[in-house]
Design an enzyme around this catalytic site. Structure first.
Site, PDB file in Angstrom:
ATOM      1  N   ASP A  93     -16.823-134.254-130.929  1.00 44.51           N
ATOM      2  CA  ASP A  93     -15.704-133.466-130.143  1.00 44.51           C
ATOM      3  C   ASP A  93     -15.192-134.358-129.011  1.00 44.51           C
ATOM      4  O   ASP A  93     -16.098-134.657-128.181  1.00 44.51           O
ATOM      5  CB  ASP A  93     -16.440-132.159-129.615  1.00 44.51           C
ATOM      6  CG  ASP A  93     -15.605-130.962-129.260  1.00 44.51           C
ATOM      7  OD1 ASP A  93     -14.332-131.440-129.107  1.00 44.51           O
ATOM      8  OD2 ASP A  93     -16.045-129.984-128.995  1.00 44.51           O
ATOM      9  N   GLY A 140      -6.131-131.880-132.991  1.00 38.55           N
ATOM     10  CA  GLY A 140      -5.366-132.307-133.760  1.00 38.55           C
ATOM     11  C   GLY A 140      -4.188-133.340-132.979  1.00 38.55           C
ATOM     12  O   GLY A 140      -3.085-133.712-133.397  1.00 38.55           O
ATOM     13  N   ASP A 164      -8.935-124.141-130.235  1.00 35.66           N
ATOM     14  CA  ASP A 164     -10.030-123.553-130.418  1.00 35.66           C
ATOM     15  C   ASP A 164      -9.726-122.164-131.162  1.00 35.66           C
ATOM     16  O   ASP A 164      -8.663-121.618-130.503  1.00 35.66           O
ATOM     17  CB  ASP A 164     -11.073-123.223-129.398  1.00 35.66           C
ATOM     18  CG  ASP A 164     -11.924-124.562-128.938  1.00 35.66           C
ATOM     19  OD1 ASP A 164     -11.799-125.519-129.547  1.00 35.66           O
ATOM     20  OD2 ASP A 164     -12.908-124.070-128.425  1.00 35.66           O
TER      21      ASP A 164
HETATM   22  C1  GLA Z   1     -15.153-127.425-127.770  1.00 38.56           C
HETATM   23  C2  GLA Z   1     -14.835-127.239-129.612  1.00 38.56           C
HETATM   24  C3  GLA Z   1     -15.517-125.852-129.993  1.00 38.56           C
HETATM   25  C4  GLA Z   1     -17.249-126.067-129.570  1.00 38.56           C
HETATM   26  C5  GLA Z   1     -17.255-126.313-128.185  1.00 38.56           C
HETATM   27  C6  GLA Z   1     -18.711-126.622-127.716  1.00 38.56           C
HETATM   28  O1  GLA Z   1     -14.279-126.298-127.447  1.00 38.56           O
HETATM   29  O2  GLA Z   1     -13.449-127.194-130.145  1.00 38.56           O
HETATM   30  O3  GLA Z   1     -15.682-125.702-131.605  1.00 38.56           O
HETATM   31  O4  GLA Z   1     -17.752-127.095-130.436  1.00 38.56           O
HETATM   32  O5  GLA Z   1     -16.422-127.435-127.669  1.00 38.56           O
HETATM   33  O6  GLA Z   1     -18.946-126.891-126.386  1.00 38.56           O
END
Ligand code: GLA
Length: 403
Positions: free
Chosen positions: A153, A203, A224
């Site tokens: 991430d 993306g 998200d």
């Molecule tokens: C981001 C990701 C989520 C999740 C959170 C965790 O927002 O996009 O899917 O993994 O971090 O902190």
């Protein structure tokens, strides 16, 4: 009744023999993520409340509820498992996860696989330690634990590296980002363990164009998701045009499922699940498995819908046309079959003003016999047929031999 076919339903006795035969033909293969990964992830429901006990319970429930039998494999720990690094740079787990290797062994003992989460920056999105400068070390540690899946991430990498090193040059920032994902892709490969590589950077920079080359098996295409109809439908609409980038081993990821979360109605859960299957999306449930309601379980374990998602051709579906707030999607399946989804994103379409299905726009000629994948019944789709669709509900039909 959630939707009504207003023309007479063909009196043909339904047979699922063809579907069964198709599944049986699927040859075993060693490609990682040959079909979209299926599993469960802790974030959407539990967020920071995830711990060792919860992951064990999720694994137990995957087996007990029949989700494992329906094809769900990965039990994925998301953010908040991390503590600090020791003097040797080894990342420690925090007190919620006393023994990650033992936990991985437990999940494996259930015939399931286990996933973990990190990021290329100094910190994860939740503010926990991430992998910057420790990529090889972390990848090795995951392999030693027996990890099968990594969600990586972006989060603080944007602030820590991209904005610091190239404050005014967006293109240079994007190059740094690609290099960071490439680095972890190589580190995972070097471990020799097959570890699914999930890119989570929302993306940016048309990730679908470059992720497969650096070993990405799936990549988030948007920000998200949350458990609301509006967010789910917005994300769904953003997938248009990405269909050519998905295929065996590499998938567009419109984010994890919210089926069973928030205030989504049964119709909305059904539509969300159907459309993720039409998109050949990874099916990562994100609900409270130990307290799963029967209607949610029935949706998540609908094998006919799962078979659409997991179709071995791996061709993502596309929106063919919209008429007002009704969208018509089509997905080509192995053996020449097609799946057709008619989705009502607006208010009810009553018998007074039903939606009229245009089969010609789908490249189909005349009446088509198929299976309604939510009622299990045989249906006949005819040119211009009127459909009464409840708000936010869907008609999902598999036509085995389209004409
Ligand atoms: C981001 C990701 C989520 C999740 C959170 C965790 O927002 O996009 O899917 O993994 O971090 O902190």
């Amino acid at each position: 009744m959630r939707f009504k076919v207003l023309l007479p339903v063909a009196a043909l006795a339904f047979t699922c023999l063809t579907t069964v035969a198709l599944r049986a033909q699927a040859a075993p293969s060693k490609t990682l993520a040959e079909t979209p990964p299926m599993g469960w992830n802790s974030w959407n429901y539990f967020a920071e409340r995830v711990d060792d006990k919860g992951i064990r319970a999720a694994a137990d429930q995957m087996v007990a509820t029949g989700m494992k039998d329906a094809g769900y494999v990965y039990v994925n720990i998301d953010d908040t498992w991390e503590a600090e690094r020791d003097a040797n740079g080894v990342l420690r787990t925090n007190s919620k996860f006393p023994d990650m290797k033992a936990l991985a062994d437990y999940v494996h003992s259930k015939g399931l696989k286990i996933g973990i989460y990190s990021g290329p920056g100094t910190k994860t999105c939740g503010g926990y330690a991430a992998s910057l400068g420790h990529e090889e070390q972390d990848a090795k540690m995951y392999a030693e634990w027996g990890i099968d899946y990594l969600k990586y991430d972006l989060c603080s990498f944007h602030r820590d590296v991209m904005e610091k090193q190239a404050p005014t040059d967006k293109a240079a920032q994007m190059k740094l980002m690609v290099a960071a994902y490439e680095k972890m892709g190589k580190a995972l490969k070097a471990t020799g363990r097959p570890i699914v590589f999930s890119l989570c950077q929302y993306g940016w920079d048309s990730v679908w164009e470059w992720a497969p080359a650096l070993g990405g098996n799936l990549w988030r295409t948007t920000g998200d998701i949350d458990p609301t109809w509006d967010r789910m439908y917005t994300i769904l609409s953003q997938q248009e045009g990405l269909e050519s980038y998905a295929g065996p081993g590499h998938w567009n990821d419109p984010d994890m499922l919210e089926v069973g979360n928030g205030k989504l109605t049964t119709a909305e859960n059904r539509t969300h699940f159907s459309m993720w299957a039409m998109l050949a999306a990874p099916l990562l449930a994100g609900n409270d498995l130990p307290n799963m309601k029967p209607d949610v379980k029935a949706i998540l374990t609908n094998r006919d819908v799962i078979a659409i998602d997991q179709d071995r051709l791996g061709k993502q579906g596309r929106r063919v046309y919209s008429d007002g707030e009704v969208d018509v999607w089509e997905r080509n399946l192995a053996g020449g079959a097609v799946a057709i989804a008619v989705l009502n994103a607006g208010s009810d379409r009553y018998v007074t003003h039903p939606f009229h299905l245009d089969l010609a726009k789908l490249g189909l000629h005349g009446a088509q016999t198929g299976k309604d994948l939510w009622t299990g019944k045989t249906v006949e789709l005819t040119e211009n047929m009127p459909l009464e669709l409840a708000s936010h509900d869907i008609l999902l039909v598999r036509v085995e031999s389209p004409k």
